[in-house]
Design a protein around this motif. Structure first.
Motif, PDB file in Angstrom:
ATOM      1  N   UNK A 505      42.783  24.490   1.815  1.00 34.95           N
ATOM      2  CA  UNK A 505      43.713  25.223   2.685  1.00 34.95           C
ATOM      3  C   UNK A 505      43.377  26.706   2.705  1.00 34.95           C
ATOM      4  N   UNK A 506      42.200  27.050   2.166  1.00 32.93           N
ATOM      5  CA  UNK A 506      41.700  28.420   2.307  1.00 32.93           C
ATOM      6  C   UNK A 506      40.742  28.396   3.494  1.00 32.93           C
ATOM      7  N   UNK A 507      41.043  29.199   4.502  1.00 39.21           N
ATOM      8  CA  UNK A 507      40.233  29.209   5.718  1.00 39.21           C
ATOM      9  C   UNK A 507      39.418  30.497   5.741  1.00 39.21           C
ATOM     10  N   UNK A 508      38.118  30.379   5.967  1.00 33.14           N
ATOM     11  CA  UNK A 508      37.263  31.570   6.037  1.00 33.14           C
ATOM     12  C   UNK A 508      37.172  31.987   7.498  1.00 33.14           C
ATOM     13  N   UNK A 509      37.818  33.110   7.826  1.00 34.32           N
ATOM     14  CA  UNK A 509      37.852  33.639   9.194  1.00 34.32           C
ATOM     15  C   UNK A 509      37.047  34.932   9.215  1.00 34.32           C
ATOM     16  N   UNK A 510      35.985  34.942   9.984  1.00 35.14           N
ATOM     17  CA  UNK A 510      35.099  36.128  10.072  1.00 35.14           C
ATOM     18  C   UNK A 510      34.706  36.647   8.692  1.00 35.14           C
ATOM     19  N   UNK A 534      49.757  26.036   8.618  1.00 33.54           N
ATOM     20  CA  UNK A 534      48.563  26.666   9.198  1.00 33.54           C
ATOM     21  C   UNK A 534      47.333  25.900   8.752  1.00 33.54           C
ATOM     22  N   UNK A 535      46.426  25.661   9.698  1.00 35.67           N
ATOM     23  CA  UNK A 535      45.124  25.067   9.349  1.00 35.67           C
ATOM     24  C   UNK A 535      44.032  25.838  10.090  1.00 35.67           C
ATOM     25  N   UNK A 536      42.785  25.624   9.654  1.00 33.85           N
ATOM     26  CA  UNK A 536      41.660  26.244  10.343  1.00 33.85           C
ATOM     27  C   UNK A 536      41.051  25.277  11.343  1.00 33.85           C
ATOM     28  N   UNK A 537      40.421  25.841  12.378  1.00 32.19           N
ATOM     29  CA  UNK A 537      39.635  24.999  13.299  1.00 32.19           C
ATOM     30  C   UNK A 537      38.394  25.791  13.716  1.00 32.19           C
ATOM     31  N   UNK A 538      37.308  25.105  14.072  1.00 31.52           N
ATOM     32  CA  UNK A 538      36.046  25.805  14.356  1.00 31.52           C
ATOM     33  C   UNK A 538      36.167  26.790  15.529  1.00 31.52           C
ATOM     34  N   UNK A 539      35.500  27.937  15.358  1.00 29.98           N
ATOM     35  CA  UNK A 539      35.536  28.982  16.387  1.00 29.98           C
ATOM     36  C   UNK A 539      34.124  29.533  16.565  1.00 29.98           C
ATOM     37  N   UNK A 602      45.547  17.398   6.303  1.00 30.92           N
ATOM     38  CA  UNK A 602      44.295  16.830   6.835  1.00 30.92           C
ATOM     39  C   UNK A 602      44.527  16.278   8.243  1.00 30.92           C
ATOM     40  N   UNK A 603      45.743  15.765   8.515  1.00 32.95           N
ATOM     41  CA  UNK A 603      46.073  15.265   9.855  1.00 32.95           C
ATOM     42  C   UNK A 603      46.149  16.431  10.838  1.00 32.95           C
ATOM     43  N   UNK A 604      46.829  17.502  10.420  1.00 33.65           N
ATOM     44  CA  UNK A 604      46.949  18.680  11.291  1.00 33.65           C
ATOM     45  C   UNK A 604      45.586  19.295  11.561  1.00 33.65           C
ATOM     46  N   UNK A 605      44.714  19.272  10.536  1.00 35.26           N
ATOM     47  CA  UNK A 605      43.368  19.831  10.694  1.00 35.26           C
ATOM     48  C   UNK A 605      42.594  19.070  11.772  1.00 35.26           C
TER      49      UNK A 605
END
Length: 635
Positions: A505-510, A534-539, A602-605
């Motif tokens: 649940x740690x998202x690496x953003x920029x 909150x979840x991360x998604x590819x950008x 994991x479902x939200x992701x």
């Protein structure tokens, strides 16, 4: 000096240092002075972290129920061991003394033996929160059968997968369960599950709802007539320290549940010790944990921990909102509860309601209030402190896991200064470390890393039932020589720990590591927001971006959605920084949650990523229908 009770901060540090420098001496003394043994140990502990092979109190002989019940009879026989508070407040509470508990457990143990259950057999218990659940668990431990409690809200397929995995011989269930204004037909769920379970030869059925159920000839028996004929006396099985006590299944990130195996002596010593200290339990206190016995919290801190200390423990059948939102506070007032232990999910849901529900009840009996299950956000912490604890009860924000068996990091009340959202300091015997991505230990304070534990403690799970390799790979391979919790943590300037959420649940953003928990805290402080995930998604540019699933309070439902999205992001930017702004905000009516209140991220992701191919088994969710709703409204 006794190590059992920590009375002040100086004593905490003294005990802690001793437990780290001389762990064998420390735990040996606690075990020797506070429990009844048939035979003491050859070695306090031996371990090989590389092989995940851990043993405590080698060759000691003990029975946990003799320590939970028998040894209290001389002094506390007429003291209430269990107070049962039914779902419907109009139904009278039941008060079960230690003498009565002994009789009931002895009879149940004799019934199990008569039904062919012996030491080492697995028994699945699928019961509502009624006294029979506690009695069944203790009766299994009495005769050395391994109990596997399945929360009585799980589906037939969830029961079947657990029963098959550990080869249960018997299921103990009831005709039905009351939950709020609903009646649930448990027996038919068991019948459906057992169509796939050839190892089960008998089903014992307790009566709770008095509804008609089908009984299968040669397999199903009503429990009460068997108990009526049983003798109220039973000789406890002599167990080895490392004999299995119970299996408890926890969700795996891969979907297949993991049967965590806990053994007898180490679990007994650690749960008793932590209960005494974290809840500051005194002889005439009334203690209440609102969890279900189907979770580790219920095993350790409704049953075993309290009973090992000769405490009075409340078993609550109901829900916090039935018949109204004052139910928890009414129970505290009615039974003069001293210690109250609940989940942040419950606190947040009750904080949305008027404080009139709290204020009309006398909560002056409370001494300690606690939270369990997930990190508590700051807004909920202050509401709990102000309205329930009346700013005089320390909040014990406890961090631990099914796998750890007992609480690992927590304030000790009236000893450790508390800090909102921080679990604070490790308990004696617990050696937490923060690790970086290169598997190096991070020294110093004001740092963030993966939370590991570098030395065994008595109640650590010994393996995953039937799959030691998976146990090793899951918990001991990411950081060799250490137990990896799967959580990230922050250590502040004084060494206090704050759990930042699962490492995934740690998202690496920029290039910035963003823990989702602090962002959710910030969002939840917005007056229109009830809860968020909150979840991360590819950008394409940032690598990852943040996607928010947000439930609104009633006042938020009438607001312009685009303006709300802007406000929420401004809120996040002002609390955490512009880097933590959400790229997408989807307003939802609910979040996919497990029965214990954990959000299935994991479902939200997968939804955020637009991958609807395989959500895994969602039948064990509290609200499986919400998945389809969120998927259909994805931005």
């Amino acid at each position: 000096m006794s190590y059992y009770k920590i009375n002040n901060l100086e004593e905490y540090f003294k005990h802690y240092k001793k437990s780290i420098r001389e762990p064998r001496k420390f735990w040996g003394k606690i075990a020797e002075e506070n429990f009844t043994w048939y035979q003491t140990w050859d070695k306090v502990m031996e371990f090989d972290m590389a092989e995940a092979d851990i043993k405590w109190f080698t060759n000691a002989k003990v029975n946990i129920t003799k320590n939970c019940i028998d040894r209290h009879l001389a002094k506390r026989g007429n003291k209430n061991a269990i107070i049962f508070e039914p779902n419907d407040p109009k139904e009278p509470a039941q008060y079960i003394t230690y003498n009565e508990l002994y009789d009931r457990v002895a009879k149940m143990a004799n019934v199990l033996r008569e039904q062919g259950i012996k030491k080492g057999d697995r028994v699945c218990i699928y019961l509502p929160m009624i006294p029979e659940l506690a009695v069944a668990v203790l009766a299994c431990a009495r005769i050395g059968a391994i109990h596997s409690v399945v929360f009585a809200g799980f589906s037939a397929s969830a029961i079947a997968s657990r029963v098959i995995d550990c080869g249960c011989k018997m299921v103990i269930t009831s005709d039905g369960a009351y939950r709020g204004n609903k009646t649930i037909d448990l027996k038919s769920i068991v019948d459906e599950a057992l169509e796939k379970c050839p190892t089960v030869t008998s089903v014992l059925v307790a009566k709770r709802t008095n509804t008609e159920v089908k009984m299968k000839e040669g397999r199903d028996l009503w429990l009460q007539p068997l108990l009526d004929e049983a003798i109220p006396n039973n000789v406890a099985e002599i167990m080895d320290a490392e004999d299995p006590l119970f299996i408890l299944y926890t969700s795996g990130s891969t979907g297949k549940p993991k049967g965590m195996l806990h053994t007898t002596a180490g679990y007994m010593v650690y749960t008793a010790y932590t209960f005494k200290n974290i809840f500051n339990y005194e002889e005439n206190d009334i203690y209440w944990c609102t969890a279900d016995i189907g979770w580790i919290t219920g095993h350790s801190y409704i049953l075993y921990g309290p009973l090992l200390n000769g405490a009075t423990t409340v078993i609550f059948e109901g829900v916090p909102s039935y018949p109204d939102f004052g139910r928890f506070w009414e129970v505290i007032d009615k039974h003069k509860v001293s210690q109250f232990y609940t989940a942040p999910t419950a606190i947040r849901s009750l904080a949305k309601e008027s404080t009139v529900w709290v204020d009309k009840h006398d909560l002056s009996s409370l001494k300690v209030i606690g939270s369990v299950g997930e990190p508590i956000n700051e807004e909920a912490w202050h509401w709990y402190n102000d309205h329930v604890g009346k700013k005089k009860c320390p909040i014990v924000d406890t961090w631990w896991q099914t796998e750890t068996g007992g609480i690992m990091i927590s304030p000790v009340p009236f000893v450790t200064p508390t800090k909102p959202t921080y679990a604070t300091l490790p308990l004696p015997g617990i050696q937490p470390v923060l690790m970086d991505e290169k598997r190096n230990e991070i020294e110093g304070n004001q740092v963030v890393g993966s939370l590991c534990v570098k030395f065994p403690w008595p109640s650590i799970a010994r393996t995953i039932w039937g799959d030691h390799q998976r146990y090793k790979e899951t918990y001991f391979s990411a950081f060799p020589g250490k137990y990896f919790t799967g959580d990230g943590a922050l250590r502040d300037e004084v060494g206090y720990y704050r759990i930042t959420g699962r490492v995934d649940d740690v998202v690496i953003v920029s290039g910035h590591n963003l823990g989702t928990a602090p962002i959710e805290d910030a969002i939840n402080e917005h007056p229109a927001v009830a809860e968020s995930a909150i979840v991360g998604f590819p950008h394409d540019i940032k690598g990852n971006a943040l996607y928010g699933f947000i439930i609104l309070k009633e006042i938020g439902e009438y607001r312009d959605r685009d303006n709300l999205r802007k406000e929420i992001n401004e809120h996040v930017a002002s609390h955490i920084g512009p880097i933590a702004k959400l790229d997408k905000i989807q307003f939802v009516s609910g979040l996919p949650k497990t029965r214990s209140g954990k959000i299935m991220r994991r479902i939200l992701r997968k939804i955020a990523e637009g991958d609807f191919s395989n959500f895994g088994d969602i039948t064990t969710l509290l609200n499986p229908e919400i998945v389809e709703e969120i998927k259909n409204e994805r931005l």
